[in-house]
Design a protein around this motif. Structure first.
Motif, PDB file in Angstrom:
ATOM      1  N   ALA A  12       6.895   2.511 -11.373  1.00 47.07           N
ATOM      2  CA  ALA A  12       7.010   1.203 -11.354  1.00 47.07           C
ATOM      3  C   ALA A  12       7.932   0.790 -10.387  1.00 47.07           C
ATOM      4  O   ALA A  12       7.830  -0.501  -9.789  1.00 47.07           O
ATOM      5  CB  ALA A  12       6.874   0.614 -12.819  1.00 47.07           C
ATOM      6  N   ARG A  13       9.060   1.574 -10.430  1.00 44.06           N
ATOM      7  CA  ARG A  13      10.235   0.997  -9.566  1.00 44.06           C
ATOM      8  C   ARG A  13      10.534   1.458  -8.306  1.00 44.06           C
ATOM      9  O   ARG A  13      11.252   1.052  -7.272  1.00 44.06           O
ATOM     10  CB  ARG A  13      11.679   0.994 -10.548  1.00 44.06           C
ATOM     11  N   HIS A  14      10.211   2.812  -8.086  1.00 39.66           N
ATOM     12  CA  HIS A  14      10.416   3.803  -6.943  1.00 39.66           C
ATOM     13  C   HIS A  14       9.216   3.935  -6.003  1.00 39.66           C
ATOM     14  O   HIS A  14       8.740   5.101  -5.937  1.00 39.66           O
ATOM     15  CB  HIS A  14      11.023   4.848  -7.476  1.00 39.66           C
ATOM     16  N   GLY A  15       8.903   2.973  -5.275  1.00 39.69           N
ATOM     17  CA  GLY A  15       7.784   3.028  -4.074  1.00 39.69           C
ATOM     18  C   GLY A  15       6.831   4.054  -4.283  1.00 39.69           C
ATOM     19  O   GLY A  15       6.025   3.866  -5.043  1.00 39.69           O
ATOM     20  N   LYS A  16       6.913   5.151  -3.407  1.00 39.63           N
ATOM     21  CA  LYS A  16       5.896   6.038  -3.588  1.00 39.63           C
ATOM     22  C   LYS A  16       6.052   7.022  -4.417  1.00 39.63           C
ATOM     23  O   LYS A  16       5.000   8.101  -4.574  1.00 39.63           O
ATOM     24  CB  LYS A  16       5.956   6.838  -2.160  1.00 39.63           C
ATOM     25  N   ARG A  17       6.898   7.059  -5.367  1.00 39.68           N
ATOM     26  CA  ARG A  17       7.298   8.361  -6.347  1.00 39.68           C
ATOM     27  C   ARG A  17       6.028   8.216  -7.297  1.00 39.68           C
ATOM     28  O   ARG A  17       5.627   7.292  -7.803  1.00 39.68           O
ATOM     29  CB  ARG A  17       8.571   8.171  -6.923  1.00 39.68           C
ATOM     30  N   VAL A  18       5.465   9.680  -7.317  1.00 40.13           N
ATOM     31  CA  VAL A  18       4.494   9.659  -8.404  1.00 40.13           C
ATOM     32  C   VAL A  18       4.940  10.550  -9.574  1.00 40.13           C
ATOM     33  O   VAL A  18       5.237  11.782  -9.254  1.00 40.13           O
ATOM     34  CB  VAL A  18       2.938  10.083  -7.601  1.00 40.13           C
ATOM     35  N   HIS A  19       4.734  10.111 -10.711  1.00 40.65           N
ATOM     36  CA  HIS A  19       4.688  11.020 -11.818  1.00 40.65           C
ATOM     37  C   HIS A  19       3.554  11.798 -12.348  1.00 40.65           C
ATOM     38  O   HIS A  19       2.520  11.095 -12.375  1.00 40.65           O
ATOM     39  CB  HIS A  19       5.425  10.260 -13.179  1.00 40.65           C
ATOM     40  N   LEU A  20       3.754  12.999 -12.776  1.00 35.02           N
ATOM     41  CA  LEU A  20       2.646  14.012 -13.147  1.00 35.02           C
ATOM     42  C   LEU A  20       2.337  14.045 -14.737  1.00 35.02           C
ATOM     43  O   LEU A  20       3.568  14.272 -15.135  1.00 35.02           O
ATOM     44  CB  LEU A  20       2.432  15.099 -12.416  1.00 35.02           C
TER      45      LEU A  20
END
Ligand code: SF4
Length: 187
Positions: A82-90
């Motif tokens: 939600a806060r760090h641009g293109k970062r994706v959590h798996l």
């Protein structure tokens, strides 16, 4: 030469074989199963493709292919930060977690329970050995959050001294790519 190195080599080979067999039962490659296990244990700073690449020493291309396979099989999902641009959590799905049921990890745990050794002492020795070898290979340690030099306990609960963010209790027992050895250990 000490027998310990040879015993570790044999154990490593046996565990690798168990990982291969477990993965094959689910139509997966060993790296697929290993990534699922990693994500099961990784905290929110480490459930990322870059952390997978660092942890296993594999390329980002291999990580992308692995994630694509696991996603296609319904074993994990991606969620944008939600806060760090293109970062994706798996995150593992229920099906992803069930793949890890009755895996080689349980068999090793069972075998350990049958040994007349102090589990905490063995764990500490192996962790220290791993730390030394990771340092000499220039790899990140990926230690347990609550054993990190940045870990803070406050009246309101746990906090990360590096990011200054609060830590949910379940996050404090996970592994982290930002982990740092306690000051006493580094001295
Ligand atoms: S305290 Fe250490 S291990 Fe825990 S989240 Fe912060 S950097 Fe990571």
């Amino acid at each position: 030469m000490s027998q310990t190195s040879l015993l570790l080599e044999r154990l490593g080979a046996l565990i690798q074989r168990s990982v291969r067999d477990d993965a094959a039962r689910h139509g997966l490659l060993p790296i697929h199963l290993q990534v699922l296990l990693f994500l099961m244990r990784a905290n929110r700073y480490s459930d990322l493709p870059i952390a997978i690449a660092e942890y296993f020493g594999i390329t980002r291309g291999t990580v992308s292919q692995t994630i694509a396979v696991l996603e296609r099989k319904g074993l994990l999902t991606r969620e944008a930060d939600a806060r760090h641009g293109k970062r994706v959590h798996l995150t593992l799905t229920a099906a992803g977690k069930s793949v890890l049921n009755r895996s080689w990890v349980e068999r090793v745990e069972q075998a350990l329970c049958e040994q007349a050794v102090e589990a905490a002492t063995l764990e500490s020795t192996l962790r220290n050995l791993l730390s030394v070898m990771q340092r000499s290979n220039g790899q990140r340690a990926f230690g347990l959050c609550r054993e990190c030099a940045h870990f803070l306990t406050e009246q309101s609960g746990a906090r990360c001294g590096l990011t200054h963010e609060p830590l949910a209790t379940e996050q404090t027992v996970r592994i982290c790519r930002e982990w740092s050895a306690a000051k006493a250990e580094r001295a």
